[in-house]
Design a protein around this motif. Structure first.
Motif, PDB file in Angstrom:
ATOM      1  N   LYS A 144       0.821  -1.221   0.000  1.00  0.00           N
ATOM      2  CA  LYS A 144       0.000   0.000   0.000  1.00  0.00           C
ATOM      3  C   LYS A 144       0.852   1.267   0.000  1.00  0.00           C
ATOM      4  CE  LYS A 144      -3.828  -2.375   2.270  1.00  0.00           C
ATOM      5  NZ  LYS A 144      -3.637  -3.532   1.486  1.00  0.00           N
ATOM      6  N   LEU A 145       1.702   1.343  -1.034  1.00  0.00           N
ATOM      7  CA  LEU A 145       2.603   2.479  -1.215  1.00  0.00           C
ATOM      8  C   LEU A 145       2.649   2.776  -2.702  1.00  0.00           C
ATOM      9  CD1 LEU A 145       4.623   4.155   0.551  1.00  0.00           C
ATOM     10  CD2 LEU A 145       6.368   2.499  -0.107  1.00  0.00           C
ATOM     11  N   SER A 146       2.917   4.021  -3.068  1.00  0.00           N
ATOM     12  CA  SER A 146       3.054   4.317  -4.492  1.00  0.00           C
ATOM     13  C   SER A 146       4.390   3.769  -4.996  1.00  0.00           C
ATOM     14  CB  SER A 146       2.924   5.816  -4.752  1.00  0.00           C
ATOM     15  OG  SER A 146       3.932   6.515  -4.066  1.00  0.00           O
ATOM     16  N   VAL A 147       4.495   3.656  -6.325  1.00  0.00           N
ATOM     17  CA  VAL A 147       5.624   2.964  -6.937  1.00  0.00           C
ATOM     18  C   VAL A 147       6.969   3.630  -6.639  1.00  0.00           C
ATOM     19  CG1 VAL A 147       6.638   2.246  -9.141  1.00  0.00           C
ATOM     20  CG2 VAL A 147       4.194   1.950  -8.740  1.00  0.00           C
ATOM     21  N   SER A 148       7.077   4.933  -6.813  1.00  0.00           N
ATOM     22  CA  SER A 148       8.375   5.598  -6.625  1.00  0.00           C
ATOM     23  C   SER A 148       8.922   5.453  -5.202  1.00  0.00           C
ATOM     24  CB  SER A 148       8.285   7.080  -7.000  1.00  0.00           C
ATOM     25  OG  SER A 148       8.104   7.209  -8.385  1.00  0.00           O
ATOM     26  N   PRO A 149       8.140   5.738  -4.158  1.00  0.00           N
ATOM     27  CA  PRO A 149       8.666   5.541  -2.813  1.00  0.00           C
ATOM     28  C   PRO A 149       8.995   4.073  -2.514  1.00  0.00           C
ATOM     29  CG  PRO A 149       6.701   6.900  -2.725  1.00  0.00           C
ATOM     30  CD  PRO A 149       6.837   6.396  -4.128  1.00  0.00           C
TER      31      PRO A 149
END
Length: 150
Positions: A28-33
């Motif tokens: 549950k995190l965006s791709v870049s981070p």
């Protein structure tokens, strides 16, 4: 290392072939981070690498033994020579130095008992500093290659 890093490690231990996009969705995190965190975990050494887990019988390695090794002497030259020697034996798939007796535990995989006997006589028993080898045969794996607990 925070809880999110631990989630990333848990997921990658279960499936090291996840794409960053799949991994990001699972934690549950965006791709870049997510990608940045994976790179940081790799740089810090928390992730040491990626590999395929191969079934030993698929390679004809149907026999496994645990070998307890006691050295005759434990001076640094003997220990170094033994460790270099054991590292050169491809059928030794794990080697661990222990506190107390015995000095080492080796995990050995061969095709069969005859191949193990040959390896034992020609390689293991001739390693530098070996006083005694004691073998235990593996009947079956109950827990094998389990991910590390978080």
């Amino acid at each position: 290392m925070d809880a999110l890093d631990r989630k990333i490690l848990t997921e990658l231990q279960q499936d090291g072939r996840l794409t960053v996009t799949e991994l990001a969705a699972r934690v549950k995190l965006s791709v870049s981070p997510c990608h940045r965190r994976v790179r940081d975990l790799e740089k810090s050494g928390a992730i040491r690498g990626y590999r395929a887990v191969v079934d030993p019988p698929a390679l004809g390695l149907n026999f496994e033994a645990l070998v307890f090794v006691t050295l005759r002497w434990e001076d640094s030259d003997t220990v170094t020579a033994f460790e270099e020697g054991v590292a050169d034996v491809p059928h030794v798939i794990q080697a661990q130095r222990l506190f107390g007796e015995p000095d080492y535990l080796l995990r050995v995989a061969t095709a069969d008992l005859a191949a193990y006997q040959q390896l034992y006589d020609q390689r293991l028993a001739t390693l530098p500093g070996v006083q005694r080898l004691t073998s235990t045969l593996v009947m079956k794996h109950v827990v094998d290659d389990r991910p590390l607990p978080q």
